[in-house]
Design a protein around this motif. Sequence first.
Motif, PDB file in Angstrom:
ATOM      1  N   VAL A  36     -15.902   5.687  -0.688  1.00  0.00           N
ATOM      2  CA  VAL A  36     -14.794   6.443  -0.943  1.00  0.00           C
ATOM      3  C   VAL A  36     -14.010   6.888   0.250  1.00  0.00           C
ATOM      4  N   GLU A  37     -14.558   7.245   1.415  1.00  0.00           N
ATOM      5  CA  GLU A  37     -13.908   7.940   2.516  1.00  0.00           C
ATOM      6  C   GLU A  37     -13.097   6.631   3.267  1.00  0.00           C
ATOM      7  N   ARG A  38     -13.755   5.366   3.225  1.00  0.00           N
ATOM      8  CA  ARG A  38     -13.035   4.356   3.835  1.00  0.00           C
ATOM      9  C   ARG A  38     -11.589   3.847   2.960  1.00  0.00           C
ATOM     10  N   LEU A  39     -11.960   4.105   1.796  1.00  0.00           N
ATOM     11  CA  LEU A  39     -10.491   3.887   0.641  1.00  0.00           C
ATOM     12  C   LEU A  39      -9.571   4.848   1.114  1.00  0.00           C
ATOM     13  N   GLY A  45       0.731  -1.087  -0.066  1.00  0.00           N
ATOM     14  CA  GLY A  45      -0.079  -0.011  -0.048  1.00  0.00           C
ATOM     15  C   GLY A  45       0.874   1.303  -0.114  1.00  0.00           C
ATOM     16  N   SER A  46       0.226   2.123   0.610  1.00  0.00           N
ATOM     17  CA  SER A  46       0.865   3.600   0.503  1.00  0.00           C
ATOM     18  C   SER A  46       0.239   4.216   1.795  1.00  0.00           C
ATOM     19  N   SER A  47       0.806   5.191   2.534  1.00  0.00           N
ATOM     20  CA  SER A  47       0.225   5.738   3.613  1.00  0.00           C
ATOM     21  C   SER A  47      -0.429   7.038   3.082  1.00  0.00           C
ATOM     22  N   PRO A  48      -1.501   7.319   3.763  1.00  0.00           N
ATOM     23  CA  PRO A  48      -2.347   8.625   3.407  1.00  0.00           C
ATOM     24  C   PRO A  48      -1.626   9.652   3.458  1.00  0.00           C
ATOM     25  N   GLY A  82      -5.420   4.564   2.394  1.00  0.00           N
ATOM     26  CA  GLY A  82      -4.425   4.808   1.337  1.00  0.00           C
ATOM     27  C   GLY A  82      -4.740   4.536   0.005  1.00  0.00           C
ATOM     28  N   TYR A  83      -6.001   4.120  -0.364  1.00  0.00           N
ATOM     29  CA  TYR A  83      -6.428   3.977  -1.498  1.00  0.00           C
ATOM     30  C   TYR A  83      -7.469   4.814  -2.008  1.00  0.00           C
ATOM     31  N   LEU A 127      -8.076  -4.928  -1.070  1.00  0.00           N
ATOM     32  CA  LEU A 127      -9.118  -4.171  -1.851  1.00  0.00           C
ATOM     33  C   LEU A 127     -10.286  -5.145  -2.007  1.00  0.00           C
ATOM     34  N   GLU A 128     -10.118  -6.691  -2.188  1.00  0.00           N
ATOM     35  CA  GLU A 128     -11.029  -7.514  -2.442  1.00  0.00           C
ATOM     36  C   GLU A 128     -11.425  -8.252  -1.086  1.00  0.00           C
TER      37      GLU A 128
END
Length: 802
Positions: free
Chosen positions: A110-113, A22-25, A117-118, A73-74
């Motif tokens: 969208v907020e949860r994603l 992943g990537s950090s927000p 970090g996605y 994500l799945e």
Amino acid sequence: MVYEILQENRLCRYYSLNAQPGSSPKEAVQSARFAYLDDAAVQASLLRFHNGTIAKATFYIPSMHCSSCIWLLENLYKLNPGIADSKVDFLRKELAVTFREKQTSIREIVERLAAIGYEPAINLDTLETREETASHRALYLRIGVAGFSFGNIMLLSFPEYLSIGDDLLASFRSFFGILNILLALPVLLYSASEYLLSAWRGLRHRTVNIDVPLSLGILTLFGRSLYEILSGSGAGYMDSFAGLVFLLLIGKLFQKKTYDTLSFERDYKSFFPIAVTRKDGDSEQSIPLARLQVGDRILVRNQELIPADAVLIDGTGRIDYSFVTGEAEPVDKQVGDLIYAGGRQAGGAIELEVIKAVSQSYLTQLWNHEAFTQNRESRINTFANAVSKYFTFGIIAIALLAALYWLPQDRTLALNAFTAVLIIACPCALALSTPFTLGNILRILGRNQFYLKNTIVIETLAKISEIVFDKTGTLTHGGGGQLDFKGNALTSEEVQLIKSLLRHSRHPLSLRIYRHLPGAAAVDLQDFRETAGMGIEGRSAGRQIRIGSRAFVDPGAGRREPGASEVYVAIDGELRGHFRLRSQYRRGLAKVFAALSRRYRLYLLSGDNAAERENLTAFFDPDALRFEQSPHDKLAFIRSLQADGRKVLMIGDGLNDAGALRQSDVGISIAEDLNNFFPACDAILQAGQLDRLERFLHFARRGMTIIRINFIISLLYNLIGLSFAVQGTLSPLICAVLMPLSSISVILFSTGAAGLMAYRLGLNRTRRQSWEKTVLSVDDASEATVNPAIASGDLLWKGGRL
């Protein structure tokens, strides 16, 4: 923050899949940032489907990059119970989410994603034509850094190249060496970082991937050069090191560019060859799907697919969304209701007004839905993966043995042999051969209006031993041929009743009679029902109409007349007569069947009577003809062939043979001027291309041959390269050139061989299928005869006179 979210939901396996997932927000998620997603208009532009209970949306996730990302994500349903399902398209970095509207919203998703970090990249202006111009930006930067360092290290190494290094002061040699180290560090730490990190992540999870020997070669070359420069024992090989990384990255870019070109052409330039019936006042016109525009009025008949989001204008909709949601219960729709693309009308004909452009990538996504995909495994891919898995262990072992052999005699030679073996050996050719060859075949077949669901279909086509044909709508034209009515004279009112009922059916015979009858279908119809393989019925103004086979309309009807198909009509329980239709077969059948029969066993399954037996014996063996076959009979026949170990190809229109198409090893749906797209089929063939079927099957077989040749080329390359590398006679730079060249040669051979084969088979030329005017006749001067009427879509040969 992300860790706490995952820990609370028992999703910390995310961290065990990859070392750096992943990537950090970049910033704290602010709820107000996504308030615009509560707007109904915004939601309508993002949602692919929603019915008040279930909704579907697709997001572009640019930060998706590894297996941890895919896994998380799945598994979004564990973070948000309102999410029913989420699927990742990793190559396109897209996430398709199905959610329950009463439990969550698109804003909450969208907020949860974003919180983990996605965050999706949402572009409301053009969701369908998003350009990924920056997708290779990081790779370009790595190539730029490696190329800059490579060129400057070579410049500083000119004294060594010209053998004048001994005449330089030791301080200058040391100074040039330090500069070379400084120039090489960015190459190691930045340009080569993807190889090193990939190898490290693999080793952490006890897997040895192809990047492990490459990384060992890179580190060995850099470490050896660093030692020689700092110890003063030599000039090192920093130029070879930088050149190795530079050429590896160039090869990687070429591979990505070629793959992206093939994927782009497959996803966007191809289109489903289904047609739609567009209404223009009182007239109806069949047009290709690509010409459908927002604002068009379209007619959708029973069991036809709704190609784009539309509003119901006339009729009663019973929409089967199983194609979209997997739920088979039809949803009732009234005038003014919104109907989403991918639904299928399960009742009488309805009129719709298109409100959103056709999304071809969305239809592609639906076609490849797991509910309609047979569980087939590619033997070629399985073999390639197995070879690649053990290849890396073998290369490392050979490199160590070569180093140990030469070490007592010459330490420099031992290091040369060790480095050369690690660099030159490459299983990439094995891994690239299959996707590039099959991807190119998909593209070429698509240009020739033969559309395959995926690459596994090509492999299965190459193994086919039996071909089963449907007759009506497959071997015969949807229009043309002699048609007359025998029985009691019909009044104009009765003709209007019959035409109104036929308007709701998409069966080729129904459409043929519908177009033949005069007047307009202006009668309202209720209780429309279609019985597969039998007929249709409905009620209007208290009068009951039944149209179909003799058994369906009136089992006591008179005998059939030979030489024609018969469609019986009964009004208010009284048999009024029947339509006699003489079939008009597609051109070129005799030639294509003669070619097919040399390699395959051919069968015909028809729901019609045996009136056409005499005509069909010109194409089939008499014992291969089976008439009056119900849908169940067709399915049972396919199963009986498979029980004997045969590989069966079924070609039909998906009307009365849907089960047989689904059961067959490869099911091909014929598309003409009808919206008869069948989701469980493996391929769609434009009707005008049926006479080229043998060429398509030959092309698929040759494609598998190309893959096998590529395997042999890859094997020979590695054997020859390793035979030189173990001797220590190859410099690392030469190895760095040869390694990507092997992959590039496989790509060029795959695409070139497939293109050459297509040229030889005449598949490099695309026939025109949509003509505005109908050609009445062709006078072929060589035979001094006049051919019968030629329909739109038929091929005109050079030299004929109109």
